[in-house]
Design an enzyme around this catalytic site. Structure first.
Site, short mmCIF file in Angstrom:
data_model
loop_
_atom_site.label_atom_id
_atom_site.label_comp_id
_atom_site.label_asym_id
_atom_site.label_seq_id
_atom_site.Cartn_x
_atom_site.Cartn_y
_atom_site.Cartn_z
N THR A 184 -45.24 47.19 0.05
CA THR A 184 -44.41 48.11 0.83
C THR A 184 -43.57 48.95 -0.12
OG1 THR A 184 -42.58 46.53 1.11
CG2 THR A 184 -44.35 46.51 2.78
N THR A 240 -45.00 54.33 -2.68
CA THR A 240 -45.31 55.74 -2.98
C THR A 240 -44.68 56.24 -4.27
OG1 THR A 240 -43.45 56.49 -1.62
CG2 THR A 240 -45.61 56.30 -0.53
N SER A 241 -43.78 55.47 -4.86
CA SER A 241 -43.14 55.93 -6.09
C SER A 241 -42.57 54.73 -6.83
CB SER A 241 -42.01 56.94 -5.81
OG SER A 241 -40.95 56.31 -5.09
N SER A 300 -32.67 42.39 -7.12
CA SER A 300 -31.98 43.30 -8.04
C SER A 300 -30.98 42.50 -8.85
CB SER A 300 -31.25 44.40 -7.27
OG SER A 300 -30.39 45.14 -8.13
N TYR A 330 -25.28 47.24 -0.83
CA TYR A 330 -26.61 47.08 -1.42
C TYR A 330 -26.71 45.72 -2.13
CZ TYR A 330 -30.62 47.87 -4.51
OH TYR A 330 -31.82 47.76 -5.18
#
Length: 249
Positions: free
Chosen positions: A12, A15-16, A137, A150
């Site tokens: 998922t 695209t980048s 992260s 985040y």
């Protein structure tokens, strides 16, 4: 034959950046790869770039109907999924005192709700003995000014893995977390203000990275491939930092 020949992989947010690099690496090792993205134009370009082993499905993982559409598309071509890389996510800066409901809801919807239901809805297709890798992260373990929402989502992702290995132990499905540090992606450049401003911010952070450089998407991709591979068959519930050592000092 590649290490992932005849394997079916879902990535998922493919695209980048890290997702795109990881999809490319899996495909190069023989896997059939499905990627998702929210924008059709970017998705089409990514599929064109990656070539014949990769299929794209437009999906926003914060929307359960989109996740259903993703797995419907997979099931039309394959009876099962071998590897799931739940990578889609994002966020922005907002210091305490300036956090609004929209910022909170959007960040948690993609990074927490999206990851949860991406994995849960994959379970009927995910083969016993398969592998799930979640994108965490370094911010889930460290403090960052104006980045608390985040960071909290990534701490949640890390703890999903700890619990899901218990829920899935009878099926021998491994769940691990890859946690990138400063990585040179379009998303990070946008977060840092773009252009020369972003370059300056990244350059300033290198002093805090023992490896002496920022990461590249392929650095993280190779870590994901390791966690998904048989070489990591006894690695379960772990968090692998791919950050040049910055979180360890």
């Amino acid at each position: 034959m590649g290490k992932f020949e005849n394997k079916v992989v879902v990535v998922t947010g493919g695209t980048s950046g890290i997702g795109l690099a990881t999809a490319k690496a899996f495909a190069a090792e023989g896997a059939s790869v499905f990627i998702t993205g929210r924008r059709q134009e970017a998705l089409d370009q990514a599929v064109k770039t990656l070539g014949g082993r990769v299929a794209g499905v437009r999906a926003d993982v914060s929307k359960l109907a989109d996740i259903d559409r993703l797995y419907d598309a997979v099931q039309q071509r394959h009876p099962q999924i071998d590897i799931l890389f739940a990578n889609a996510g994002g966020g922005g800066f907002a210091p305490l005192g300036a956090i609004d409901e929209k910022h909170f809801d959007e960040t948690f919807a993609t990074n927490v709700k999206g990851v949860l239901f991406t994995v849960q809805k994959a379970l009927p297709l995910l083969r016993d003995g398969g592998s799930v890798v979640l994108t965490g992260s370094v911010t889930g373990s460290t403090g960052t000014p104006a980045f608390s929402v985040y960071s909290a989502t990534k701490a949640a992702v890390r703890n999903f893995a700890r619990n899901w290995i218990l829920d899935l132990k009878e099926r021998h499905i491994r769940v691990n977390v890859v946690s990138p540090g400063v990585t040179d992606t379009a998303g990070l450049n946008e977060l840092f203000g773009g252009g020369a401003q972003a370059d300056g911010v990244k350059a300033g952070m290198v002093a805090d990275i023992p490896a002496g450089r920022v990461g590249q998407p392929d650095d993280v991709a190779q870590a994901v491939l390791f966690l998904a591979s048989d070489a990591a068959s006894f690695v379960n519930g772990a968090e692998l930092f791919v950050d040049g050592g910055m979180t360890q000092i």
